[in-house]
Design a protein around this motif. Structure first.
Motif, mmCIF file in Angstrom:
data_model
loop_
_atom_site.group_PDB
_atom_site.id
_atom_site.type_symbol
_atom_site.label_atom_id
_atom_site.label_comp_id
_atom_site.label_asym_id
_atom_site.label_seq_id
_atom_site.Cartn_x
_atom_site.Cartn_y
_atom_site.Cartn_z
ATOM 1 N N GLN A 1 7.253 6.546 -10.219
ATOM 2 C CA GLN A 1 6.978 4.948 -10.490
ATOM 3 C C GLN A 1 8.673 4.901 -11.054
ATOM 4 N N ILE B 1 -0.106 -0.405 -10.031
ATOM 5 C CA ILE B 1 -0.427 -0.011 -9.039
ATOM 6 C C ILE B 1 -1.357 -1.248 -8.784
ATOM 7 N N LYS C 1 2.826 6.817 -7.591
ATOM 8 C CA LYS C 1 2.109 7.822 -7.919
ATOM 9 C C LYS C 1 2.990 8.618 -7.959
ATOM 10 N N LYS C 2 3.908 8.713 -7.350
ATOM 11 C CA LYS C 2 4.556 10.223 -7.185
ATOM 12 C C LYS C 2 6.136 9.978 -8.272
ATOM 13 N N TYR D 1 10.417 3.998 -7.346
ATOM 14 C CA TYR D 1 10.496 2.892 -6.867
ATOM 15 C C TYR D 1 10.857 1.888 -8.094
ATOM 16 N N LEU E 1 1.197 -1.269 -0.250
ATOM 17 C CA LEU E 1 0.092 0.221 -0.106
ATOM 18 C C LEU E 1 1.210 1.185 -0.104
ATOM 19 N N ARG E 2 1.925 1.492 0.973
ATOM 20 C CA ARG E 2 3.190 2.255 0.917
ATOM 21 C C ARG E 2 3.188 2.077 -0.720
ATOM 22 N N VAL F 1 2.347 2.006 -3.277
ATOM 23 C CA VAL F 1 1.229 2.885 -4.559
ATOM 24 C C VAL F 1 0.579 3.538 -4.351
ATOM 25 N N GLU F 2 1.807 4.285 -2.816
ATOM 26 C CA GLU F 2 1.376 6.284 -3.113
ATOM 27 C C GLU F 2 2.676 6.343 -3.756
ATOM 28 N N ILE F 3 3.617 5.604 -3.693
ATOM 29 C CA ILE F 3 5.384 5.671 -4.849
ATOM 30 C C ILE F 3 4.974 5.905 -6.116
#
Length: 188
Positions: free
Chosen positions: A143, A183, A140-141, A146, A133-134, A136-138
């Motif tokens: 890729q 995601i 979004k900001k 990540y 879940l963390r 997913v946020e990374i």
């Protein structure tokens, strides 16, 4: 040979080479069917080898907002029904192993054998689920960052120079995956 089919109204890409008993290869996260190229080439001398881009990866399109293991297993079944095979070996790398286990649960009559390649039959821990879940946020900001960090962590630090070519290939595959595909798999 690269082929396409439709699953839940989206395009799914798969490769189909060789003849004989079928082996289905399911890639891991965040990979595509290209990860199996060397295996496919070798195995296709003795078997029919089908490698599938799971929804949201490679050239296969995303479906909705979450790609559960059940959805991906159903996609595998659709591809194999399209080809016309009823019983086959399914092999999965990492996340693909989770898809294989789910497939075996949902479609046991279609399974003549399974292979978990750098995967586990155990469910993820609660901490690992929270990490996703963390992630997913990374994604979004950023890729690219990540994926770079994720792929580097797959190799022991001393092996990074040794496997530079393979790491670059994995990063290329990952960079060609849409953020939504990554995601969706993380949420699934």
């Amino acid at each position: 040979m690269i082929r396409y089919t439709t699953f839940r109204q989206v395009k799914i890409r798969y490769s189909d080479t060789g003849n004989g008993r079928a082996i289905v290869l399911i890639h891991g996260f965040p990979e595509s069917l290209e990860i199996w190229s060397a295996f496919s080439e070798s195995l296709s001398k003795h078997f029919r080898v089908i490698a599938i881009d799971l929804p949201g990866f490679g050239e296969s399109e995303s479906i909705g907002y979450s790609h559960t293991m059940e959805l991906m297993a159903e996609c595998v079944k659709e591809v194999m029904d399209t080809i016309g095979y009823r019983k086959y070996v399914v092999a999965g790398h990492s996340m693909g192993g989770y898809v294989v286990l789910t497939f075996a649960e949902l479609c046991p009559k279609n399974v003549s054998g399974i292979c978990l390649f750098h995967s586990s039959a155990l469910p993820d821990s609660e901490e690992k689920k929270k990490d996703r879940l963390r992630a997913v946020e990374i994604v979004k900001k950023d890729q690219k960052h990540y994926l770079s960090e994720l792929i580097n962590k797959l190799f022991a630090p001393e092996n990074i120079p040794l496997f530079e070519k393979e790491i670059l290939a994995l990063k290329k595959i990952g960079s060609e995956t849409s953020p939504q595909g990554i995601i969706n798999a993380l949420l699934g």
